[in-house]
Structure formats: C-alpha cells, structure tokens
Scaffold this motif. Structure first.
Motif, PDB file in Angstrom:
ATOM      1  N   ALA A 178       0.793  -1.327   0.011  1.00  0.00           N
ATOM      2  CA  ALA A 178       0.086  -0.008  -0.074  1.00  0.00           C
ATOM      3  C   ALA A 178       1.191   1.640  -0.197  1.00  0.00           C
ATOM      4  CB  ALA A 178      -0.578  -0.035   1.271  1.00  0.00           C
ATOM      5  N   LEU A 179       2.014   1.432   0.422  1.00  0.00           N
ATOM      6  CA  LEU A 179       2.950   2.669   0.819  1.00  0.00           C
ATOM      7  C   LEU A 179       3.468   2.185  -0.669  1.00  0.00           C
ATOM      8  CD1 LEU A 179       5.076   2.029   3.935  1.00  0.00           C
ATOM      9  CD2 LEU A 179       2.832   3.220   3.598  1.00  0.00           C
ATOM     10  N   GLU A 180       3.587   1.468  -1.138  1.00  0.00           N
ATOM     11  CA  GLU A 180       4.587   1.697  -2.991  1.00  0.00           C
ATOM     12  C   GLU A 180       3.627   2.040  -3.639  1.00  0.00           C
ATOM     13  OE1 GLU A 180       6.099  -1.869  -6.019  1.00  0.00           O
ATOM     14  OE2 GLU A 180       5.403  -2.289  -4.079  1.00  0.00           O
ATOM     15  N   MET A 181       1.812   2.134  -3.715  1.00  0.00           N
ATOM     16  CA  MET A 181       1.275   1.866  -4.600  1.00  0.00           C
ATOM     17  C   MET A 181       0.857   3.968  -4.135  1.00  0.00           C
ATOM     18  SD  MET A 181      -1.505  -0.884  -4.580  1.00  0.00           S
ATOM     19  CE  MET A 181      -2.893  -0.041  -5.340  1.00  0.00           C
ATOM     20  N   SER A 182       1.124   4.130  -2.673  1.00  0.00           N
ATOM     21  CA  SER A 182       0.894   5.685  -2.349  1.00  0.00           C
ATOM     22  C   SER A 182       1.322   6.557  -2.780  1.00  0.00           C
ATOM     23  CB  SER A 182       0.382   5.269  -1.355  1.00  0.00           C
ATOM     24  OG  SER A 182      -1.281   4.684  -0.898  1.00  0.00           O
ATOM     25  N   ALA A 183       3.081   5.451  -3.257  1.00  0.00           N
ATOM     26  CA  ALA A 183       4.108   6.809  -2.897  1.00  0.00           C
ATOM     27  C   ALA A 183       4.282   7.752  -4.254  1.00  0.00           C
ATOM     28  CB  ALA A 183       5.586   5.895  -2.932  1.00  0.00           C
ATOM     29  N   ALA A 207       1.626   8.754  -6.165  1.00  0.00           N
ATOM     30  CA  ALA A 207       0.235   9.577  -5.675  1.00  0.00           C
ATOM     31  C   ALA A 207       0.613  10.789  -6.374  1.00  0.00           C
ATOM     32  CB  ALA A 207      -0.795   9.433  -5.038  1.00  0.00           C
ATOM     33  N   PRO A 208       1.225  11.642  -5.510  1.00  0.00           N
ATOM     34  CA  PRO A 208       2.308  12.961  -5.746  1.00  0.00           C
ATOM     35  C   PRO A 208       2.212  12.897  -7.005  1.00  0.00           C
ATOM     36  CG  PRO A 208       2.882  11.599  -3.906  1.00  0.00           C
ATOM     37  CD  PRO A 208       2.273  10.639  -4.542  1.00  0.00           C
ATOM     38  N   GLY A 209       2.704  12.498  -7.889  1.00  0.00           N
ATOM     39  CA  GLY A 209       3.260  12.759  -9.457  1.00  0.00           C
ATOM     40  C   GLY A 209       2.552  12.692 -10.742  1.00  0.00           C
ATOM     41  N   ARG A 210       1.819  11.994 -10.066  1.00  0.00           N
ATOM     42  CA  ARG A 210       0.881  11.078 -11.230  1.00  0.00           C
ATOM     43  C   ARG A 210      -0.787  11.447 -11.243  1.00  0.00           C
ATOM     44  NH1 ARG A 210       5.186   7.746 -10.094  1.00  0.00           N
ATOM     45  NH2 ARG A 210       5.864   7.378 -12.057  1.00  0.00           N
ATOM     46  N   ALA A 211      -1.353  11.513  -9.297  1.00  0.00           N
ATOM     47  CA  ALA A 211      -2.964  12.125  -9.447  1.00  0.00           C
ATOM     48  C   ALA A 211      -3.202  12.930 -10.111  1.00  0.00           C
ATOM     49  CB  ALA A 211      -3.371  11.362  -7.974  1.00  0.00           C
ATOM     50  N   SER A 212      -3.998  13.349 -10.223  1.00  0.00           N
ATOM     51  CA  SER A 212      -4.766  14.935 -10.737  1.00  0.00           C
ATOM     52  C   SER A 212      -5.491  14.841 -10.364  1.00  0.00           C
ATOM     53  CB  SER A 212      -5.170  14.424 -12.235  1.00  0.00           C
ATOM     54  OG  SER A 212      -6.759  13.886 -12.435  1.00  0.00           O
ATOM     55  N   VAL A 214      -7.842  12.583  -3.666  1.00  0.00           N
ATOM     56  CA  VAL A 214      -7.013  10.745  -4.026  1.00  0.00           C
ATOM     57  C   VAL A 214      -5.731  10.819  -3.527  1.00  0.00           C
ATOM     58  CG1 VAL A 214      -5.698   9.242  -5.914  1.00  0.00           C
ATOM     59  CG2 VAL A 214      -7.488  10.478  -6.749  1.00  0.00           C
ATOM     60  N   ARG A 215      -4.516  12.737  -4.425  1.00  0.00           N
ATOM     61  CA  ARG A 215      -2.951  12.267  -2.864  1.00  0.00           C
ATOM     62  C   ARG A 215      -3.563  12.622  -1.956  1.00  0.00           C
ATOM     63  NH1 ARG A 215      -2.967  16.236  -7.980  1.00  0.00           N
ATOM     64  NH2 ARG A 215      -3.216  18.075  -6.544  1.00  0.00           N
ATOM     65  N   SER A 216      -4.803  13.288  -1.175  1.00  0.00           N
ATOM     66  CA  SER A 216      -4.568  13.776  -0.445  1.00  0.00           C
ATOM     67  C   SER A 216      -5.155  12.001   0.616  1.00  0.00           C
ATOM     68  CB  SER A 216      -5.987  14.032   0.741  1.00  0.00           C
ATOM     69  OG  SER A 216      -6.062  14.748   2.131  1.00  0.00           O
ATOM     70  N   LEU A 217      -5.639  10.894   0.513  1.00  0.00           N
ATOM     71  CA  LEU A 217      -5.830   9.794   1.020  1.00  0.00           C
ATOM     72  C   LEU A 217      -5.045   8.619   0.904  1.00  0.00           C
ATOM     73  CD1 LEU A 217      -8.241   7.489   1.109  1.00  0.00           C
ATOM     74  CD2 LEU A 217      -7.968   7.476  -1.213  1.00  0.00           C
ATOM     75  N   ALA A 218      -3.782   9.434  -0.222  1.00  0.00           N
ATOM     76  CA  ALA A 218      -2.618   8.378  -0.170  1.00  0.00           C
ATOM     77  C   ALA A 218      -1.803   8.663   0.464  1.00  0.00           C
ATOM     78  CB  ALA A 218      -2.437   8.579  -2.250  1.00  0.00           C
ATOM     79  N   SER A 219      -1.728   9.972   0.747  1.00  0.00           N
ATOM     80  CA  SER A 219      -0.703  10.846   1.769  1.00  0.00           C
ATOM     81  C   SER A 219      -1.841  10.557   3.846  1.00  0.00           C
ATOM     82  CB  SER A 219      -1.104  12.408   1.782  1.00  0.00           C
ATOM     83  OG  SER A 219       0.075  12.715   3.056  1.00  0.00           O
ATOM     84  N   ARG A 220      -2.613   9.738   3.807  1.00  0.00           N
ATOM     85  CA  ARG A 220      -3.240   8.951   4.720  1.00  0.00           C
ATOM     86  C   ARG A 220      -2.983   8.371   4.858  1.00  0.00           C
ATOM     87  NH1 ARG A 220      -7.225  12.902   3.498  1.00  0.00           N
ATOM     88  NH2 ARG A 220      -8.807  10.522   2.980  1.00  0.00           N
ATOM     89  N   ILE A 221      -2.792   7.266   4.206  1.00  0.00           N
ATOM     90  CA  ILE A 221      -2.446   5.972   3.845  1.00  0.00           C
ATOM     91  C   ILE A 221      -1.582   5.659   4.525  1.00  0.00           C
ATOM     92  CG2 ILE A 221      -2.687   3.485   2.719  1.00  0.00           C
ATOM     93  CD1 ILE A 221      -5.236   4.717   1.021  1.00  0.00           C
ATOM     94  N   ASP A 222      -0.101   6.110   3.488  1.00  0.00           N
ATOM     95  CA  ASP A 222       0.895   6.374   3.668  1.00  0.00           C
ATOM     96  C   ASP A 222       1.560   6.733   5.627  1.00  0.00           C
ATOM     97  OD1 ASP A 222       3.591   6.267   2.489  1.00  0.00           O
ATOM     98  OD2 ASP A 222       3.583   7.693   3.747  1.00  0.00           O
ATOM     99  N   ALA A 223       0.717   7.802   5.861  1.00  0.00           N
ATOM    100  CA  ALA A 223       1.162   7.898   6.906  1.00  0.00           C
ATOM    101  C   ALA A 223       0.987   6.984   8.145  1.00  0.00           C
ATOM    102  CB  ALA A 223       1.082   9.485   7.749  1.00  0.00           C
ATOM    103  N   GLY A 249       3.033  -2.532 -12.474  1.00  0.00           N
ATOM    104  CA  GLY A 249       3.421  -1.119 -13.618  1.00  0.00           C
ATOM    105  C   GLY A 249       2.670  -0.923 -14.495  1.00  0.00           C
ATOM    106  N   ARG A 250       1.237  -0.707 -14.673  1.00  0.00           N
ATOM    107  CA  ARG A 250       0.143  -0.295 -15.503  1.00  0.00           C
ATOM    108  C   ARG A 250      -0.052   0.792 -13.684  1.00  0.00           C
ATOM    109  NH1 ARG A 250      -5.164  -3.417 -15.026  1.00  0.00           N
ATOM    110  NH2 ARG A 250      -5.678  -1.497 -15.464  1.00  0.00           N
ATOM    111  N   LEU A 251      -0.034   1.078 -12.934  1.00  0.00           N
ATOM    112  CA  LEU A 251      -0.228   1.900 -12.088  1.00  0.00           C
ATOM    113  C   LEU A 251       0.704   2.619 -12.523  1.00  0.00           C
ATOM    114  CD1 LEU A 251      -2.088   3.122  -9.439  1.00  0.00           C
ATOM    115  CD2 LEU A 251      -0.810   1.801  -8.305  1.00  0.00           C
TER     116      LEU A 251
END
Length: 215
Positions: free
Chosen positions: A81-86, A88-93, A97-106, A151-153
């Motif tokens: 989950a950390l790998e996937m969320s990392a 998001a900052p450079g790819r999500a629009s 989604v970026r905020s959710l990924a940041s919360r999951i990571d933390a 890889g697709r992600l």
C-alpha cells in the motif's frame, strides 16, 4: 482527517504496549498491585479428599500461530500500500486522491512499526509458529496487486491513474479486511486483536470513501 490521526495514535499505543511487555502488567489498571498467588483448599466430592490449588494471577497465554501469521503477513501487505501510495503525488490529478494516499502512507507506516515491535517482543511465539509452517506466504495474501497491475499503475497518469489507484486500493483494503476477520476472536493476544479490529474498522471506512471518489 481526525479519524486518521486517531488510527496513528492507536498504532503508536499498540507499539508502546508491546514494548512494555505483551504478557500483561502486574497491576489491575487503577494503580493497585494484583494479589499474589496463594494456595487455597478446594473441597472434594463426597468421599474424596480436599485438594489444594494455587489461586491468583496467571501468566497470559502466548499468541496463537494465527495471530503471528496475521502480523507477519500484514507488514508486507501494508508495504505494498505504501508502494502504491508513493506514486500518487507525481501522477494523480485529483487532490482528494493525493490526500487519501498521503493519509494511507502516514497511518500504515506507524502500523508497520507497531507490528514489527510486536514481533520482536514475541520472538518465541514467532519461532514456534514458523516451525509449524505458519510463515508469511506473501503470494497468497488476499488483495495484493500483481506485478503487472503495479506496472500499469506506474505508467498511468492523471485521471487514468486516479481510477486505477482507487480500484487497486479498494481490492487491497478488502484483502486486509478479510485477513483481519480471519484472525478476530481466534487468539489470545490483546494487542493483535486490537490491531485486527483497527484494520477492519479503518479500512472499511476508507473503502467507502474510495468508492465515493470513483462514483
């Protein structure tokens, strides 16, 4: 965001509890010392002699193999989950989604630390479970994304990334909920049972939020 802060705080508390000794404390929670063990006489049945037993605090039962397996598998499960969320900052629009990924990571970084501390404090139970074949089988964990999906992600950008990230993370969270459900109430370790309940409640809530974003 308050619920995520509470999750992180609970995970830190779990780690502290594990480091303090998962076998239980000497007090009863209100500052009083537990009564020492003492022999007591138990009347026998008619025609049978009385028996002497020891009454008092008993040593906590060791963690079950299922609990050890849950903790060992949840660490690499969270790591993905950390790998996937990392990504998001450079790819999500979508900023949500970026905020959710940041919360999951933390939150999951804190939970991983708590789980690793628990394993260190219960090394004997870990060795026993491993000897019985209860090691972490990463390939068989529910919800894990395949190398092709990852890889697709990595290749996705903007709205395409948002949709794929949410889709994969929903499945990932559902897998974690399944793992938590499998271990709940099947063990004796208070810390692991709390971990499983926390995973179940917080990730179910996040699944609902992610489905809302997809909708």
């Amino acid at each position: 965001m308050r619920y995520r802060i509470a999750v992180a705080g609970a995970a830190v508390a779990m780690a502290a509890g594990a480091l303090a000794g998962c076998g239980g404390g000497d007090g009863d929670g209100d500052g009083r010392e537990a009564a020492p063990a003492r022999p007591v006489v138990v009347p026998g049945r008619p025609g049978e002699p009385n028996k002497t037993r020891v009454a008092g605090p008993r040593e906590a039962a060791p963690p079950t193999a299922a609990e050890v397996g849950f903790v060992r598998m949840m660490i690499p499960h969270h790591a993905q989950a950390l790998e996937m969320s990392a990504l998001a900052p450079g790819r999500a629009s979508d900023g949500r989604v970026r905020s959710l990924a940041s919360r999951i990571d933390a939150a999951q970084r804190v939970e991983i630390a708590a789980m690793r501390s628990w394993l260190e404090q219960n090394s004997e139970a870990v060795l026993k479970a491993h000897g019985r074949g209860h090691g972490a089988r990463h390939s068989g964990m529910p919800g894990m994304a395949t190398p092709e999906q990852l890889g697709r992600l990595r290749d996705a950008r903007a709205a395409a990334f948002d949709r794929l990230y949410l889709t994969l993370m929903i499945a990932h969270h559902q897998g974690a909920v399944t793992m938590a459900k499998d271990v709940l109430d099947k063990g004796t370790d208070v810390t692991v049972q709390e971990m499983a309940r926390d995973v179940q409640s917080t990730q179910l809530a996040e699944i609902g939020r992610m489905r809302g974003l997809l909708g």
